[in-house]
Write a protein that holds these residues in place. Structure first.
Motif, PDB file in Angstrom:
ATOM      1  N   ASP A   2       0.824  -1.211   0.000  1.00  0.00           N
ATOM      2  CA  ASP A   2       0.000   0.000   0.000  1.00  0.00           C
ATOM      3  C   ASP A   2       0.856   1.259   0.000  1.00  0.00           C
ATOM      4  OD1 ASP A   2      -2.033  -1.784   0.165  1.00  0.00           O
ATOM      5  OD2 ASP A   2      -2.512  -1.404   2.282  1.00  0.00           O
ATOM      6  N   LEU A   3       2.008   1.193   0.640  1.00  0.00           N
ATOM      7  CA  LEU A   3       2.876   2.367   0.709  1.00  0.00           C
ATOM      8  C   LEU A   3       3.371   2.754  -0.682  1.00  0.00           C
ATOM      9  CD1 LEU A   3       5.004   1.430   3.875  1.00  0.00           C
ATOM     10  CD2 LEU A   3       3.026   2.964   3.741  1.00  0.00           C
ATOM     11  N   TYR A   4       3.751   1.762  -1.478  1.00  0.00           N
ATOM     12  CA  TYR A   4       4.224   2.046  -2.832  1.00  0.00           C
ATOM     13  C   TYR A   4       3.077   2.523  -3.730  1.00  0.00           C
ATOM     14  CZ  TYR A   4       8.584  -0.245  -1.502  1.00  0.00           C
ATOM     15  OH  TYR A   4       9.754  -0.566  -0.891  1.00  0.00           O
ATOM     16  N   GLU A   5       1.897   1.946  -3.532  1.00  0.00           N
ATOM     17  CA  GLU A   5       0.746   2.372  -4.331  1.00  0.00           C
ATOM     18  C   GLU A   5       0.387   3.822  -4.034  1.00  0.00           C
ATOM     19  OE1 GLU A   5      -2.288  -0.406  -3.412  1.00  0.00           O
ATOM     20  OE2 GLU A   5      -1.302  -2.098  -4.418  1.00  0.00           O
ATOM     21  N   ALA A   6       0.473   4.202  -2.748  1.00  0.00           N
ATOM     22  CA  ALA A   6       0.199   5.591  -2.387  1.00  0.00           C
ATOM     23  C   ALA A   6       1.257   6.522  -2.975  1.00  0.00           C
ATOM     24  CB  ALA A   6       0.154   5.736  -0.867  1.00  0.00           C
ATOM     25  N   ALA A   7       2.514   6.066  -2.978  1.00  0.00           N
ATOM     26  CA  ALA A   7       3.586   6.878  -3.555  1.00  0.00           C
ATOM     27  C   ALA A   7       3.399   7.042  -5.064  1.00  0.00           C
ATOM     28  CB  ALA A   7       4.933   6.234  -3.250  1.00  0.00           C
ATOM     29  N   ASP A   8       2.933   5.981  -5.728  1.00  0.00           N
ATOM     30  CA  ASP A   8       2.671   6.077  -7.168  1.00  0.00           C
ATOM     31  C   ASP A   8       1.566   7.084  -7.467  1.00  0.00           C
ATOM     32  OD1 ASP A   8       4.619   4.236  -7.888  1.00  0.00           O
ATOM     33  OD2 ASP A   8       3.251   2.526  -7.658  1.00  0.00           O
ATOM     34  N   ILE A   9       0.545   7.097  -6.631  1.00  0.00           N
ATOM     35  CA  ILE A   9      -0.560   8.045  -6.820  1.00  0.00           C
ATOM     36  C   ILE A   9      -0.053   9.483  -6.668  1.00  0.00           C
ATOM     37  CG2 ILE A   9      -2.738   8.868  -5.832  1.00  0.00           C
ATOM     38  CD1 ILE A   9      -3.345   5.944  -5.101  1.00  0.00           C
ATOM     39  N   ASP A  10       0.899   9.664  -5.730  1.00  0.00           N
ATOM     40  CA  ASP A  10       1.456  10.999  -5.510  1.00  0.00           C
ATOM     41  C   ASP A  10       2.506  11.375  -6.545  1.00  0.00           C
ATOM     42  OD1 ASP A  10      -0.129  11.319  -3.299  1.00  0.00           O
ATOM     43  OD2 ASP A  10       1.393  10.615  -1.874  1.00  0.00           O
ATOM     44  N   GLY A  11       2.840  10.451  -7.443  1.00  0.00           N
ATOM     45  CA  GLY A  11       3.815  10.740  -8.491  1.00  0.00           C
ATOM     46  C   GLY A  11       5.259  10.631  -8.053  1.00  0.00           C
TER      47      GLY A  11
END
Length: 300
Positions: free
Chosen positions: A194-203
């Motif tokens: 989830d941490l990486y997915e959130a980082a991807d959303i933030d660019g």
């Protein structure tokens, strides 16, 4: 009342059974570890050649430690040990990089895990002999390659006092990468996706994700490997015994090797025991410093 007595009897039986199960291990630890440690501390205050028996035991107090402070060979070994500590951050950095690459960006992951882990599980005698051939000053493949590339006077590696210790350090890094990489891969797989997915959303780019997610989440793994790695550098003996025997010109002599040479070649047990006490103090001090500093960078 009877129920309480019955419960107490059961607890006593369980306690006795527990002691019976751990008893052999406790006896082994006491006889093979605790008693030798206490004997080492006692003998560090004595001058003793064990061939002469206990009649030759002479108490000298702290004279052995005063001699150590003036012993150029011991100070050289201590300096070499301090220099050898640089292998730990070197193979931790390489291991972390390889772990990230294999975990996320490489096919045939199982193959690469086994390939990198093989040097760690291989016999250290076989590894040392292979590197002895590779580092041969004139006929070794390493120098043959360097001369083919135009290097006129390649290093003599383990035969040269300037390059002998760095050569051992390179071999140590090569053998240690596999184990540390496997541990890092296990640490990577425990990081929530989830941490990486959130980082991807933030660019966030790859570097930001490594700096803000991967490295902090691996800090406890890095701390474990750092502590065990530093302790292992103070126990280096087999490579020295096979490849250099402390030479040339004591350039690869480290505390454990000098201790062995003093105790079992020169038969100065008391003096060697004082070295063991200093070694114990060094490892204890470094470990305590690591535990004290972990609060600033280790995340659990």
């Amino acid at each position: 009342m009877a129920a309480r007595r019955s419960s107490g009897a059961i607890q006593r039986k369980e306690t006795l059974a527990g002691f019976l199960f751990v008893g052999p291990m406790l006896i082994g630890v006491t006889v093979l570890t605790l008693l030798p440690i206490l004997a080492t501390f006692g003998l560090s205050l004595a001058d003793w050649n064990f061939i002469a028996g206990f009649d030759g035991l002479k108490w000298v107090g702290f004279d052995n430690f005063e001699r150590l402070a003036k012993d150029a060979a011991f100070l050289k070994s201590l300096k070499n040990n301090a220099y050898f500590l640089l292998t730990v951050p070197a193979y931790l950095a390489v291991s972390m990089f390889l772990a990230i690459m294999i975990d996320k960006h490489v096919y045939l992951k199982s193959y690469f895990k086994v390939a990198y882990f093989m040097p760690y599980i291989s016999s250290i005698v076989a590894v040392a002999i292979v590197w002895q051939v590779l580092f041969h000053p004139s006929a070794g493949p390493v120098n043959q390659l360097l001369m083919a590339l135009g290097v006129e006077n390649p290093p003599k590696w383990i035969a040269d006092p300037k390059y002998a210790l760095p050569s051992l350090m390179m071999i140590t890094v090569w053998t240690a990468i596999g184990f540390n990489m496997i541990v890092y891969i296990a640490g990577l797989q425990s990081i929530p996706r989830d941490l990486y997915e959130a980082a991807d959303i933030d660019g966030a780019n790859a570097w930001v994700k490594f700096k803000s997610i991967t490295f902090p989440q691996l800090s406890s793994t890095s701390f474990f490997l750092l502590v065990t790695g530093i302790i292992s550098t103070f126990k280096v003996f087999d490579l020295i015994a096979i490849l250099t025997k402390g030479g040339p010109l004591s350039s690869t002599s480290m505390i454990v090797w000098y201790l062995y040479d003093t105790a079992f070649v020169n038969l100065k047990i008391g003096y060697a025991s004082s070295m063991a006490v200093v070694l114990f103090a060094c490892v204890l001090l470094i470990t305590l410093l690591q535990w004290a500093s972990q609060k600033k960078w280790v995340n659990y």
